[in-house]
Design a protein around this motif. Structure first.
Motif, PDB file in Angstrom:
ATOM      1  N   GLY A  41       0.782  -1.229   0.000  1.00 23.76           N
ATOM      2  CA  GLY A  41       0.000   0.000   0.000  1.00 23.76           C
ATOM      3  C   GLY A  41       0.814   1.279   0.000  1.00 23.76           C
ATOM      4  N   PHE A  42       2.102   1.187   0.323  1.00 23.97           N
ATOM      5  CA  PHE A  42       2.927   2.394   0.395  1.00 23.97           C
ATOM      6  C   PHE A  42       3.055   3.077  -0.967  1.00 23.97           C
ATOM      7  CE2 PHE A  42       7.296   4.247   0.097  1.00 23.97           C
ATOM      8  CZ  PHE A  42       7.052   5.373   0.877  1.00 23.97           C
ATOM      9  N   ILE A  43       3.320   2.316  -1.999  1.00 20.49           N
ATOM     10  CA  ILE A  43       3.524   2.908  -3.327  1.00 20.49           C
ATOM     11  C   ILE A  43       2.256   3.615  -3.798  1.00 20.49           C
ATOM     12  CG2 ILE A  43       3.932   2.361  -5.766  1.00 20.49           C
ATOM     13  CD1 ILE A  43       6.442   2.449  -3.909  1.00 20.49           C
ATOM     14  N   GLU A  44       1.119   3.023  -3.526  1.00 18.92           N
ATOM     15  CA  GLU A  44      -0.143   3.647  -3.927  1.00 18.92           C
ATOM     16  C   GLU A  44      -0.328   4.989  -3.217  1.00 18.92           C
ATOM     17  OE1 GLU A  44      -0.114  -0.538  -4.902  1.00 18.92           O
ATOM     18  OE2 GLU A  44       0.253   0.457  -2.986  1.00 18.92           O
ATOM     19  N   LEU A  46       2.112   6.813  -1.966  1.00 23.18           N
ATOM     20  CA  LEU A  46       3.162   7.696  -2.466  1.00 23.18           C
ATOM     21  C   LEU A  46       2.767   8.290  -3.816  1.00 23.18           C
ATOM     22  CD1 LEU A  46       6.027   8.767  -1.857  1.00 23.18           C
ATOM     23  CD2 LEU A  46       6.931   6.727  -2.999  1.00 23.18           C
ATOM     24  N   ALA A  47       2.126   7.477  -4.643  1.00 22.26           N
ATOM     25  CA  ALA A  47       1.707   7.925  -5.976  1.00 22.26           C
ATOM     26  C   ALA A  47       0.654   9.036  -5.910  1.00 22.26           C
ATOM     27  CB  ALA A  47       1.173   6.739  -6.779  1.00 22.26           C
ATOM     28  N   GLU A  48      -0.057   9.119  -4.807  1.00 17.97           N
ATOM     29  CA  GLU A  48      -1.071  10.159  -4.639  1.00 17.97           C
ATOM     30  C   GLU A  48      -0.462  11.530  -4.358  1.00 17.97           C
ATOM     31  OE1 GLU A  48      -3.436   8.681  -1.436  1.00 17.97           O
ATOM     32  OE2 GLU A  48      -4.352   7.102  -2.659  1.00 17.97           O
ATOM     33  N   GLN A  49       0.815  11.549  -4.010  1.00 21.59           N
ATOM     34  CA  GLN A  49       1.489  12.794  -3.658  1.00 21.59           C
ATOM     35  C   GLN A  49       2.041  13.449  -4.931  1.00 21.59           C
ATOM     36  OE1 GLN A  49       1.086  13.419  -0.348  1.00 21.59           O
ATOM     37  NE2 GLN A  49       0.199  11.372  -0.313  1.00 21.59           N
ATOM     38  N   ASP A  50       2.007  14.741  -4.981  1.00 20.47           N
ATOM     39  CA  ASP A  50       2.608  15.477  -6.095  1.00 20.47           C
ATOM     40  C   ASP A  50       4.026  15.868  -5.679  1.00 20.47           C
ATOM     41  OD1 ASP A  50       3.017  16.772  -8.458  1.00 20.47           O
ATOM     42  OD2 ASP A  50       1.689  18.467  -8.024  1.00 20.47           O
ATOM     43  N   TRP A  51       4.865  14.853  -5.546  1.00 17.86           N
ATOM     44  CA  TRP A  51       6.217  15.038  -5.019  1.00 17.86           C
ATOM     45  C   TRP A  51       7.253  14.655  -6.066  1.00 17.86           C
ATOM     46  CZ3 TRP A  51       5.649  12.127   0.293  1.00 17.86           C
ATOM     47  CH2 TRP A  51       4.851  12.885   1.154  1.00 17.86           C
ATOM     48  N   HIS A  52       8.494  15.022  -5.778  1.00  9.79           N
ATOM     49  CA  HIS A  52       9.639  14.588  -6.570  1.00  9.79           C
ATOM     50  C   HIS A  52      10.823  14.428  -5.622  1.00  9.79           C
ATOM     51  CE1 HIS A  52       8.996  18.956  -6.934  1.00  9.79           C
ATOM     52  NE2 HIS A  52      10.306  19.103  -6.952  1.00  9.79           N
ATOM     53  N   ILE A  53      11.820  13.648  -6.053  1.00  8.46           N
ATOM     54  CA  ILE A  53      12.922  13.252  -5.179  1.00  8.46           C
ATOM     55  C   ILE A  53      14.248  13.681  -5.780  1.00  8.46           C
ATOM     56  CG2 ILE A  53      14.104  11.311  -4.062  1.00  8.46           C
ATOM     57  CD1 ILE A  53      11.435   9.747  -4.338  1.00  8.46           C
ATOM     58  N   LEU A  54      15.064  14.312  -4.941  1.00  5.47           N
ATOM     59  CA  LEU A  54      16.419  14.695  -5.321  1.00  5.47           C
ATOM     60  C   LEU A  54      17.401  13.872  -4.494  1.00  5.47           C
ATOM     61  CD1 LEU A  54      18.383  16.542  -6.867  1.00  5.47           C
ATOM     62  CD2 LEU A  54      18.164  18.184  -4.982  1.00  5.47           C
ATOM     63  N   ALA A  55      18.270  13.141  -5.162  1.00  6.48           N
ATOM     64  CA  ALA A  55      19.302  12.342  -4.487  1.00  6.48           C
ATOM     65  C   ALA A  55      20.623  13.091  -4.548  1.00  6.48           C
ATOM     66  CB  ALA A  55      19.454  10.992  -5.166  1.00  6.48           C
ATOM     67  N   ILE A  56      21.275  13.231  -3.400  1.00  9.94           N
ATOM     68  CA  ILE A  56      22.648  13.737  -3.343  1.00  9.94           C
ATOM     69  C   ILE A  56      23.518  12.491  -3.255  1.00  9.94           C
ATOM     70  CG2 ILE A  56      24.309  15.205  -2.172  1.00  9.94           C
ATOM     71  CD1 ILE A  56      21.926  16.607  -0.787  1.00  9.94           C
ATOM     72  N   THR A  57      24.393  12.295  -4.224  1.00 13.34           N
ATOM     73  CA  THR A  57      25.068  11.009  -4.347  1.00 13.34           C
ATOM     74  C   THR A  57      26.446  11.164  -4.979  1.00 13.34           C
ATOM     75  OG1 THR A  57      24.712   8.738  -5.123  1.00 13.34           O
ATOM     76  CG2 THR A  57      24.006  10.520  -6.598  1.00 13.34           C
ATOM     77  N   GLU A  58      27.166  10.074  -5.068  1.00 19.11           N
ATOM     78  CA  GLU A  58      28.410   9.927  -5.835  1.00 19.11           C
ATOM     79  C   GLU A  58      28.491   8.447  -6.213  1.00 19.11           C
ATOM     80  OE1 GLU A  58      30.740  12.060  -6.944  1.00 19.11           O
ATOM     81  OE2 GLU A  58      30.130  13.886  -5.875  1.00 19.11           O
ATOM     82  N   ASP A  59      29.051   8.153  -7.375  1.00 22.32           N
ATOM     83  CA  ASP A  59      29.006   6.756  -7.829  1.00 22.32           C
ATOM     84  C   ASP A  59      30.045   5.842  -7.194  1.00 22.32           C
ATOM     85  OD1 ASP A  59      31.260   7.485  -9.301  1.00 22.32           O
ATOM     86  OD2 ASP A  59      30.415   6.914 -11.227  1.00 22.32           O
ATOM     87  N   TRP A  60      30.976   6.376  -6.427  1.00 20.69           N
ATOM     88  CA  TRP A  60      31.952   5.550  -5.712  1.00 20.69           C
ATOM     89  C   TRP A  60      31.419   5.088  -4.357  1.00 20.69           C
ATOM     90  CZ3 TRP A  60      32.280   8.192  -1.307  1.00 20.69           C
ATOM     91  CH2 TRP A  60      32.184   9.590  -1.344  1.00 20.69           C
ATOM     92  N   GLU A  76       9.893   5.206  -9.409  1.00 24.87           N
ATOM     93  CA  GLU A  76       9.308   4.792 -10.687  1.00 24.87           C
ATOM     94  C   GLU A  76       7.940   4.137 -10.487  1.00 24.87           C
ATOM     95  OE1 GLU A  76      13.491   4.125 -13.132  1.00 24.87           O
ATOM     96  OE2 GLU A  76      12.406   2.375 -12.384  1.00 24.87           O
ATOM     97  N   ALA A  77       7.828   3.281  -9.489  1.00 23.48           N
ATOM     98  CA  ALA A  77       6.560   2.592  -9.231  1.00 23.48           C
ATOM     99  C   ALA A  77       5.455   3.583  -8.847  1.00 23.48           C
ATOM    100  CB  ALA A  77       6.742   1.546  -8.127  1.00 23.48           C
ATOM    101  N   ALA A  78       5.849   4.659  -8.174  1.00 16.72           N
ATOM    102  CA  ALA A  78       4.874   5.671  -7.751  1.00 16.72           C
ATOM    103  C   ALA A  78       4.696   6.775  -8.790  1.00 16.72           C
ATOM    104  CB  ALA A  78       5.309   6.274  -6.418  1.00 16.72           C
ATOM    105  N   GLY A  79       5.490   6.743  -9.851  1.00 13.83           N
ATOM    106  CA  GLY A  79       5.395   7.776 -10.874  1.00 13.83           C
ATOM    107  C   GLY A  79       5.971   9.114 -10.444  1.00 13.83           C
ATOM    108  N   LEU A  80       6.915   9.094  -9.515  1.00 11.59           N
ATOM    109  CA  LEU A  80       7.526  10.334  -9.034  1.00 11.59           C
ATOM    110  C   LEU A  80       8.841  10.589  -9.766  1.00 11.59           C
ATOM    111  CD1 LEU A  80       7.135  10.082  -5.149  1.00 11.59           C
ATOM    112  CD2 LEU A  80       5.514  10.961  -6.836  1.00 11.59           C
ATOM    113  N   PRO A  81       9.060  11.791 -10.263  1.00 17.47           N
ATOM    114  CA  PRO A  81      10.352  12.110 -10.862  1.00 17.47           C
ATOM    115  C   PRO A  81      11.455  12.045  -9.797  1.00 17.47           C
ATOM    116  CG  PRO A  81       8.714  13.805 -11.375  1.00 17.47           C
ATOM    117  CD  PRO A  81       8.123  12.910 -10.327  1.00 17.47           C
TER     118      PRO A  81
END
Length: 186
Positions: A41-44, A46-60, A76-81
């Motif tokens: 039920g979490f993804i469903e 989450l999909a109701e939210q008009d949100w987007h996600i920013l990851a701060i990362t490095e590939d190492w 992706e499952a929730a359709g969030l950018p």
């Protein structure tokens, strides 16, 4: 000073970022291919939210190798950018999200449609943090001549465990879910 939304707008889509990785790419993609989004039920919600996600990362980063594919699958499952920005490209952003005073990554910033931060998560699920702390406690003293070799072996073992142990992927999922669900009520 740029806002989190401005960083998001300038960032690469997570799929592009992962495709362009030069370190830990195969391992990150292996987790992405094997991780199945739970049907609880979490993804469903989450999909109701008009949100987007920013990851701060490095590939190492071994934690990013584990977390990015799991969070990407959820987005992706929730359709969030979801987009990724490199920690070291502009430290102003990561300096807003220090972990115990350090620039630990990955950090995930969840933004609403207005670009306001509604939640943050990272760099590790508590169970994984405890495992790292327990293994660090077994290392020789830093002034011991075998410290660097032992530390490298420890991080290699952790990375291999994170790659091959689906329960660790579930730790990421469950803790991300726990944090993000709190923002549903806001």
């Amino acid at each position: 000073m740029k806002t989190e939304q401005q960083y998001f707008e300038e960032a690469k889509p997570i799929a592009t970022y992962m495709q362009e990785m030069t370190e830990l790419k195969d391992d990150s993609h292996a987790i992405y291919e094997k991780f199945d989004v739970p049907h609880d039920g979490f993804i469903e919600r989450l999909a109701e939210q008009d949100w987007h996600i920013l990851a701060i990362t490095e590939d190492w980063c071994g934690d990013a190798m584990l977390n990015n594919p799991v969070i990407r699958k959820l987005a992706e499952a929730a359709g969030l950018p979801m987009r990724a920005v490199l920690r070291d490209a502009d430290t102003d952003l990561i300096d807003r999200y220090l972990t115990n005073g350090g620039r630990a990554i990955p950090i995930y910033i969840i933004l609403n449609a207005a670009g306001e931060v509604v939640a943050t998560w990272g760099p590790r699920a508590p169970e994984l943090q405890q495992e790292v702390m327990d293994k660090r406690a077994e290392l020789p003293a830093q002034d011991d001549p075998t410290f660097k070799e032992a530390q490298l072996a420890m991080y290699t073992a952790i990375r291999n465990e994170n790659l091959t142990t689906p329960m660790k992927w579930q730790y990421v999922y469950q803790d991300f879910k726990r944090v993000v669900e709190k923002a549903f009520t806001k």
